[in-house]
Design a protein around this motif. Sequence first.
Motif, short mmCIF file in Angstrom:
data_model
loop_
_atom_site.label_atom_id
_atom_site.label_comp_id
_atom_site.label_asym_id
_atom_site.label_seq_id
_atom_site.Cartn_x
_atom_site.Cartn_y
_atom_site.Cartn_z
N PRO A 1 0.85 -1.20 0.00
CA PRO A 1 0.00 0.00 0.00
C PRO A 1 0.88 1.24 0.00
O PRO A 1 1.80 1.36 0.80
CB PRO A 1 -0.81 -0.13 1.30
CG PRO A 1 0.00 -1.04 2.17
CD PRO A 1 0.75 -1.96 1.27
N VAL A 2 0.58 2.17 -0.89
CA VAL A 2 1.43 3.35 -1.09
C VAL A 2 0.59 4.62 -0.95
O VAL A 2 -0.54 4.68 -1.44
CB VAL A 2 2.10 3.31 -2.48
CG1 VAL A 2 2.86 4.60 -2.77
CG2 VAL A 2 3.05 2.12 -2.58
N ARG A 3 1.16 5.62 -0.30
CA ARG A 3 0.54 6.94 -0.19
C ARG A 3 1.49 7.97 -0.78
O ARG A 3 2.67 8.01 -0.42
CB ARG A 3 0.26 7.28 1.27
CG ARG A 3 -0.60 8.53 1.48
CD ARG A 3 -0.95 8.73 2.95
NE ARG A 3 0.17 9.25 3.74
CZ ARG A 3 0.90 8.51 4.56
NH1 ARG A 3 0.62 7.22 4.73
NH2 ARG A 3 1.89 9.05 5.25
N ILE A 4 0.98 8.79 -1.73
CA ILE A 4 1.80 9.82 -2.37
C ILE A 4 1.24 11.17 -1.97
O ILE A 4 0.08 11.48 -2.23
CB ILE A 4 1.82 9.66 -3.90
CG1 ILE A 4 2.33 8.27 -4.29
CG2 ILE A 4 2.67 10.74 -4.55
CD1 ILE A 4 2.31 7.99 -5.78
N GLU A 5 2.08 11.98 -1.32
CA GLU A 5 1.64 13.27 -0.78
C GLU A 5 2.37 14.42 -1.47
O GLU A 5 3.55 14.30 -1.84
CB GLU A 5 1.92 13.36 0.73
CG GLU A 5 1.10 12.41 1.58
CD GLU A 5 1.41 12.56 3.06
OE1 GLU A 5 2.32 13.37 3.39
OE2 GLU A 5 0.75 11.91 3.88
N LEU A 6 1.67 15.57 -1.60
CA LEU A 6 2.29 16.82 -2.00
C LEU A 6 2.52 17.64 -0.75
O LEU A 6 1.60 17.86 0.04
CB LEU A 6 1.38 17.58 -2.97
CG LEU A 6 1.88 18.96 -3.40
CD1 LEU A 6 3.15 18.84 -4.23
CD2 LEU A 6 0.80 19.71 -4.16
#
Length: 686
Positions: A457-462
């Motif tokens: 599971p991956v979370r990509i944040e700005l």
Amino acid sequence: MKVLAAALVLLAFPASAWADATLVTRELPVGGERTLASVTAPERFNLVGLHWKGPGSLALRTRDASGWSVWRTVVAESDEAPDRGTDELRRLRGWHLGAPLWTGESSRLEVRVRGRVTRLRASYVWSPEEPLGRTLQMAGSPAIITRKAWGANEKIRRDDPVIAKTLTTALVHHTVGAEPATPAQSAAIVRGIYVYHVRGNGWDDIGYNFLVDRFGQVFEGRYGGIERNVVGAHAQGFNTGSVGIALIGNFASRLETPAARSALVRLLAWRLDVAHVDPLSSAPVVSGGNPKYRKGVPLFLRAVSGHRDTGFTTCPGRVYGELRSLASSTAGLGLPKLYAPEVEGGLGQFVSFSARLSTALPWLVTITDPAGKQVASGSGFGTTVRWTWDARFAALPGYRWRISAGVAVRPATGTLGAAGRPAVIEGLAAEPSGFTPNGDGRTDTTSITFQLSRRSPVRIELQTEQGVLIALLQSGSRPAGRNTFVWNGAGMPDGRYRIMVAVAAAGREVTAATNVLVSRTLSNFGIVPKAISPNGDGRADALTASFTLSVPAFAQLTVRRGSVQVVSVLDSFVAAGPQAVLWPGGVRDGTYSVALTVTDSTGPVKQLLPVRVDRVKPKLKVVNRRPLRVSLSEPAHVTFVADGVATTIWRPRAGVFTVVLGRGAVRLEAFAEDPAANVGPRVRLR
């Protein structure tokens, strides 16, 4: 003009290699015990497979240009299938899956039903015969035709491969269908089986790990790595810990060819050596569940076994009686070898290492710490390796061990203790790191790429440059390997940002971050022409680079060859508005790139465009008069002048082509002009 345009026909370019195999499935009518009428296929096919429901059985025959084939019994793959409990098996639960049969180019199918069949459908596969690509050969391995070389369409493959911890058994199969007539036909059969297993049966991939044909060719099967213990779908209940090798053809009443036997022995010798398995050994296994052995039933399997050892089948036919001989030949190939390495104990206690050698040799066991420094070793001589390491004071996880016995023996290696913080994210980068989301078609987005060691599971944040969360860009599961996320900067003002990728791993979160820059200062960067010939003839002698700045900024325009700067054209502060810069060439012929870097208060952004410098005139030459064949020295526009009427065509590559005239022409001439406006001499063709 129109007449000549229709009269000139150029040779077609070669078709791209490995046209994809196609599959069309059709429901067939059934009703009682009878022979179905001849069924016209939706298109030509050369491999067919049947799926049916009910306890009945089937036979089929096909029609080609020479007439009807003989009737062939359809073999249900009852246990040549994925393991129970997997998504692969669930997709077609309740159906009997017939083995795919290679038929050669055919147009009609006839099916004979015996017993009760409630539903029936046919999958027609067309797999074109195409040239093979290059083979791969590793130390000790036979030449292996990789998935890329035989033309596997990786887009249809589902999910990531499952890798078993150990491998103990090689299971030999046969594909039941016809043997190939040519080496290229073998690749077509493999492609056909692949598309049938995936799109017909609903499996993740082709079921076998390797396939071997009558010519001695070895094909890579299921994706995941030829040296890894990839779990296949060839022996239900026994896929984990085994490698499935299929002989292409039906060996119910005959043996394999000498070439196939030799290739099979070489493949077994290499693959079992990779796993450090003695080909003459046996090992205890536990069934995962299939029609013959219920889940949890223990049994012993020889290192070289047949499919019939694991299920209700006669596979691999008469080759089954050859398995002991094959195992003996395998055991004598590629010696010396190291077998059955074992490690007992763990960090914080005594650790015992053992293994067996095929012949008496000096052996060595070495231990290195997490930093790669050797901290302990033990050595000896003989066929038995035994050594114990005092690891009571080794607290950190990540120690590595290695058992070796000289350069001629494949060493065994492993890790003691789980890695402390798994490096599941690698190579995070933004390309380009500075981009210009202004809709002009150049660097409007940036691609965030990274490598994952396993599906997670991956979370990509700005985030701001200081790491404060601005927005969640994406969240969800991503596969192992290279991953890409494209960000268009929508709604964000010009500035410097941070992209953070977070992955849940082993109960903790692992993160990585990279900086990106958003700037809309630069737009409409272009060059004219894209190829120049600075020879003073007044045609394409110089290049004009144009661009627009929304605010004043520092601009650098350079010409590069590869990564090396050749010329600096502009290096100064530039006012807002449209700009044009002239570059007169003055360098050697070749391929270059024009690089524009614009730096404003936010930071630098760079864009590159290719340009070619070419002073050489293209040449046309008559190769043959009848038929009329002409050679061209480089890509160019070729103009034909027939009795004063000119027609121009584009030839995108150098080489020989044929000119076909639809009508007679008293005088036919031709000349070529390349993209750099170099005009070659006029050649009289007639």
